[in-house]
Design a protein around this motif. Structure first.
Motif, PDB file in Angstrom:
ATOM      1  N   ARG B 338      49.337  42.202  43.632  1.00  0.00           N
ATOM      2  CA  ARG B 338      49.280  40.792  43.989  1.00  0.00           C
ATOM      3  C   ARG B 338      48.534  39.948  42.966  1.00  0.00           C
ATOM      4  O   ARG B 338      48.886  38.813  42.708  1.00  0.00           O
ATOM      5  CB  ARG B 338      48.626  40.618  45.358  1.00  0.00           C
ATOM      6  CG  ARG B 338      49.543  41.010  46.477  1.00  0.00           C
ATOM      7  CD  ARG B 338      48.873  40.865  47.816  1.00  0.00           C
ATOM      8  NE  ARG B 338      48.066  42.019  48.139  1.00  0.00           N
ATOM      9  CZ  ARG B 338      48.532  43.084  48.762  1.00  0.00           C
ATOM     10  NH1 ARG B 338      49.787  43.144  49.117  1.00  0.00           N
ATOM     11  NH2 ARG B 338      47.750  44.103  49.018  1.00  0.00           N
ATOM     12  N   VAL B 339      47.489  40.531  42.378  1.00  0.00           N
ATOM     13  CA  VAL B 339      46.670  39.729  41.485  1.00  0.00           C
ATOM     14  C   VAL B 339      47.332  39.559  40.125  1.00  0.00           C
ATOM     15  O   VAL B 339      47.467  38.457  39.610  1.00  0.00           O
ATOM     16  CB  VAL B 339      45.255  40.325  41.349  1.00  0.00           C
ATOM     17  CG1 VAL B 339      44.457  39.543  40.323  1.00  0.00           C
ATOM     18  CG2 VAL B 339      44.557  40.281  42.705  1.00  0.00           C
ATOM     19  N   ALA B 340      47.838  40.685  39.557  1.00  0.00           N
ATOM     20  CA  ALA B 340      48.454  40.584  38.234  1.00  0.00           C
ATOM     21  C   ALA B 340      49.715  39.732  38.288  1.00  0.00           C
ATOM     22  O   ALA B 340      50.096  39.111  37.319  1.00  0.00           O
ATOM     23  CB  ALA B 340      48.791  41.978  37.712  1.00  0.00           C
ATOM     24  N   GLY B 346      41.189  32.805  41.491  1.00  0.00           N
ATOM     25  CA  GLY B 346      40.109  31.844  41.320  1.00  0.00           C
ATOM     26  C   GLY B 346      40.424  30.489  41.938  1.00  0.00           C
ATOM     27  O   GLY B 346      39.567  29.629  42.041  1.00  0.00           O
ATOM     28  N   PHE B 347      41.684  30.301  42.347  1.00  0.00           N
ATOM     29  CA  PHE B 347      42.070  29.017  42.922  1.00  0.00           C
ATOM     30  C   PHE B 347      42.052  29.073  44.443  1.00  0.00           C
ATOM     31  O   PHE B 347      42.028  30.143  45.037  1.00  0.00           O
ATOM     32  CB  PHE B 347      43.476  28.623  42.457  1.00  0.00           C
ATOM     33  CG  PHE B 347      43.509  28.132  41.047  1.00  0.00           C
ATOM     34  CD1 PHE B 347      43.398  26.774  40.779  1.00  0.00           C
ATOM     35  CD2 PHE B 347      43.623  29.031  39.997  1.00  0.00           C
ATOM     36  CE1 PHE B 347      43.423  26.319  39.470  1.00  0.00           C
ATOM     37  CE2 PHE B 347      43.642  28.578  38.690  1.00  0.00           C
ATOM     38  CZ  PHE B 347      43.537  27.227  38.418  1.00  0.00           C
ATOM     39  N   ALA B 348      42.117  27.916  45.049  1.00  0.00           N
ATOM     40  CA  ALA B 348      42.082  27.847  46.504  1.00  0.00           C
ATOM     41  C   ALA B 348      43.486  28.055  47.073  1.00  0.00           C
ATOM     42  O   ALA B 348      44.462  28.206  46.339  1.00  0.00           O
ATOM     43  CB  ALA B 348      41.530  26.491  46.943  1.00  0.00           C
ATOM     44  N   VAL B 394      41.121  32.107  47.031  1.00  0.00           N
ATOM     45  CA  VAL B 394      41.879  33.163  47.695  1.00  0.00           C
ATOM     46  C   VAL B 394      41.252  34.540  47.489  1.00  0.00           C
ATOM     47  O   VAL B 394      41.486  35.451  48.266  1.00  0.00           O
ATOM     48  CB  VAL B 394      43.374  33.204  47.276  1.00  0.00           C
ATOM     49  CG1 VAL B 394      44.100  32.005  47.806  1.00  0.00           C
ATOM     50  CG2 VAL B 394      43.511  33.348  45.798  1.00  0.00           C
ATOM     51  N   SER B 395      40.421  34.658  46.448  1.00  0.00           N
ATOM     52  CA  SER B 395      39.787  35.970  46.226  1.00  0.00           C
ATOM     53  C   SER B 395      38.840  36.337  47.365  1.00  0.00           C
ATOM     54  O   SER B 395      38.518  37.507  47.549  1.00  0.00           O
ATOM     55  CB  SER B 395      39.023  35.968  44.905  1.00  0.00           C
ATOM     56  OG  SER B 395      38.076  34.916  44.915  1.00  0.00           O
ATOM     57  N   THR B 396      38.424  35.345  48.161  1.00  0.00           N
ATOM     58  CA  THR B 396      37.517  35.649  49.261  1.00  0.00           C
ATOM     59  C   THR B 396      38.273  36.051  50.527  1.00  0.00           C
ATOM     60  O   THR B 396      37.666  36.442  51.509  1.00  0.00           O
ATOM     61  CB  THR B 396      36.630  34.428  49.609  1.00  0.00           C
ATOM     62  OG1 THR B 396      37.484  33.379  50.093  1.00  0.00           O
ATOM     63  CG2 THR B 396      35.862  33.929  48.409  1.00  0.00           C
TER      64      THR B 396
END
Lengths: 190, 498
Positions: B338-340, B346-348, B394-396
């Motif tokens: 999902r991240v790559a 880092g965005f909302a 979104v990382s949270t």
């Protein structure tokens, strides 16, 4: 007029549940549809297909009887008005359902809590539903999200009693978890 | 009574490709004990025995024999510790006599170091008499029937002084005339402090002969219990638990053909695949390896080169040279990573949702921000994305909620074909349920879903059809023949290890 079938009094959430529940009715099946407003939404969404609808709701019967391929069976009994909808119940209705067997029963209750299970407002209605449950191969509960965490007078069954539940995305996380952990198929729609 | 544990397995995990055959399996076998392993086809019974027998090594977990670490590389390593397997296919040398097979490498020798044939046959004959086995030890093993061969193998294991006998699916039935002999042999092994691990379909028999049973289900231990505490009905109920089917599948709409592949071959590996997929349909893609599962998705998302054949979308032949072209054609792809591949951690939430379709929000500046928030709020409500505030990065968010953000993004992009890779991997139960319901909502509106997943249960539960690959060869399964065991046996073929 009591039987105003055109009024759209129900929330989008109930209509969504009706739409999903209609998908669960298969060609050729005999189904019981209860007398609550969510059940009426199911009746409206039911496609005109080869099926038998058994109901204690005059409103549901009026809706499904107008679909050409659907056969409608209305349970007789004491007719009462609850939340603006007409439904039969009592001894005669209970005797009626004893002579039938349905593939699926679509029911709704007024409350659902983990501790007490599904609960209903009316004793007569709960008594009839208990007979229906005995005469159905499977029960599908139609419960919009606002009913969870609410408890009313008459217990119907524990939350684990029925294998399928149709609700909304907004259902409290706690209940989604409870259903999933207990292996119950939970359908939710936006 | 303090029992001495002979073999201890903990947390054993075995994968075929990236499909788990055993997940976190723990079993203990005590000296003098018969342990039964019960499970359906494909539950992992034979795999478990193969691991213990050193046929192949597990990907994870550990084994101990008599408290010492046990890492067999070959069956010979197992053999040295007295771990002997009697598998479904007899392993006798057909041209040698029964006696030679039984005595194996323990031939009696005379003073000159030569094999003492008279003693060899004599010993074997005595052994057979003692065990009440009506087989002539001098005939070649070839002449024995299947069951006799297995019995001879069991005698060989007993005679070799096996510490642990692994017995795979013997036709253990009271009706069989050899049953008392077999049982007698197993009891003799345990009487002298050896152990037996036996797998079978015959639940009643195993409950009668085993001290304890372990029920394997889908590669996991469902239950380990003393046989005396169980009966056949209880075991069947466990195995046949309808609660295993938790997938909220809706009946597919009969939509129009959306995607049509004609003899499609790609650089990646697709070889002449022809297939039509409709709107409203969920197509699963199953294979033992991730790369096979991604052949078709890569071709559709412009990540692979088409060598021959064609891709038709809504009847029109298309070239999809890159992901941007795919997105323009209404094809979305949600990667396992999902991240790559998409999540801007880092965005909302709002930026992550509108990213796929920036053109859709036409206004600029402050108004743009307001519009973005409005869109995001809608999806957060619709999919119950749990955020404390919309400005949370979104990382949270939890994995499940991140997945829902990405699903919202593709929904916002109005894509008509959505490819999901491992859509629920590492996602908790309630979030899985939400994602399955998202799938329903997407296809009920006429969208087409492709799901490439290593979770075969999930695909059998949610898909209308499954495209399965075995060594590159495709086969399509449809309901109701599309069962887990059908799909799994096709893709796994004969489980082979290099």
């Amino acid at each position: 007029m009591l039987l105003n079938l055109n009024a759209d009094l129900y929330s989008a959430e109930k209509r969504q549940i009706g739409r999903v529940a209609a998908n669960l009715v298969n060609e050729g099946e005999a189904v019981f549809i209860g007398s609550g407003s969510t059940c009426l939404c199911l009746a409206r969404e039911l496609p005109d297909m080869r099926a038998i609808v058994v109901t204690n709701s005059l409103h549901v019967a009026a809706v499904t009887a107008s679909k050409r391929q659907v056969s409608t069976v209305l349970l007789g009994g004491d007719v009462e008005l609850a939340d603006g909808l007409l439904a039969s119940r009592g001894m005669y209705a209970e005797e009626n359902i004893r002579n039938m067997f349905v593939d699926k029963a679509f029911l709704s209750a007024q409350g659902a809590s983990i501790a007490v299970g599904y609960t209903m407002n009316s004793r007569e209605q709960a008594a009839l539903y208990k007979r229906v449950i005995e005469r159905a191969a499977e029960v599908v509960m139609l419960m919009d999200y606002s009913k969870f965490g609410r408890r009313t007078l008459v217990p119907l069954a524990p939350l684990t009693a029925f294998r399928r539940v149709v609700s909304n995305n907004q259902i409290d996380e706690k209940y989604r978890e409870y259903y999933v952990e207990n292996g119950i198929k939970l359908y939710t729609s936006p | 009574m303090q029992q001495h544990v002979f073999l201890e397995l903990s947390d054993i995990t075995v994968r075929y490709g990236d499909v788990e055959a055993l997940s976190g399996v723990g079993v203990e076998i005590c000296r003098g004990e018969i342990v039964g392993v019960i499970g359906e086809n494909g539950a992992g019974k034979t795999t478990l025995l193969n691991i213990i027998a050193g046929v192949f090594a597990p990907e994870g977990g550990s084994m101990r024999v008599d408290g010492q670490a046990y890492r067999p590389r070959t069956p010979a390593d197992a053999d040295r510790l007295g771990i002997v397997s009697v598998m479904n296919t007899p392993n006798l040398v057909g041209t040698l006599s029964v006696a030679e097979n039984v005595m194996h490498d323990r031939y009696p020798r005379n003073r000159l170091g030569m094999i003492d044939w008279r003693r060899l046959f004599g010993e074997c004959r005595r052994l057979f008499q003692e065990l009440d086995i009506p087989i002539d030890p001098s005939i070649p093993a070839d002449r024995l029937g299947m069951r006799e061969k297995r019995l001879v193998e069991l005698v060989r294991a007993y005679h070799s002084g096996a510490q642990l006998v692994l017995l795979d699916e013997p036709d253990l039935s009271r009706e069989d005339e050899r049953f008392p002999t077999t049982l007698n042999l197993l009891r003799r092994v345990t009487a002298r402090g050896g152990s037996v691990l036996v797998t079978t379909h015959r639940i009643q028999t195993i409950l009668e002969i085993a001290d304890r049973v372990t029920i394997l289900d889908n590669g996991r231990v469902r239950l380990t219990e003393r046989s005396a505490a169980l009966d056949q009905e209880a075991v069947l109920k466990l195995l046949d638990d309808p609660r295993k089917d938790v997938y909220p599948k809706l009946r597919a709409l009969a939509g129009k053909p959306v995607l049509r592949l004609e003899a499609l071959a790609t650089r990646g590996g697709l070889n002449s695949l022809s297939l039509e997929v409709r709107g409203g349909e969920i197509l699963g893609i199953a294979a033992l390896t991730g790369d096979q599962r991604m052949w078709l998705p890569n071709a559709l998302y412009g990540l692979d080169e088409v060598i021959s054949g064609e891709i038709r979308l809504h009847g029109q032949r298309m070239r999809i040279p890159d992901p941007a072209a795919a997105v323009r054609l209404g094809i979305g792809y949600l990667s396992e990573d999902r991240v790559a591949w998409g999540l801007q951690s880092g965005f909302a939430v709002p930026e992550n949702i509108t990213l796929s379709n920036l053109g859709k929000i036409r206004v600029r500046g402050l108004l743009r921000r307001r519009e973005e928030l409005r869109v995001a709020r809608g999806y957060v409500r619709r999919f119950n994305i749990r955020v404390r505030s919309l400005s949370d990065k979104v990382s949270t968010l939890s994995t499940g909620n991140q997945q829902k953000v990405l699903l919202s993004r593709w929904l916002f992009s109005n894509c008509r074909i959505l490819i999901l890779e491992e859509p629920t991997k590492n996602i908790d139960g309630p979030s899985r349920n939400e994602i399955y319901n998202f799938m329903n909502a997407y296809v009920q509106r006429g969208g087409t879903l492709l799901i490439a997943s290593s979770d075969i249960d999930e695909m059998v539960g949610m898909c209308d059809r499954v495209l399965a690959f075995r060594a590159g060869a495709p086969r399509v399964f449809a309901r109701p023949e599309m069962t887990k065991s059908a799909v799994f046996s096709y893709i796994a073929g004969k489980p082979q290890r290099d």
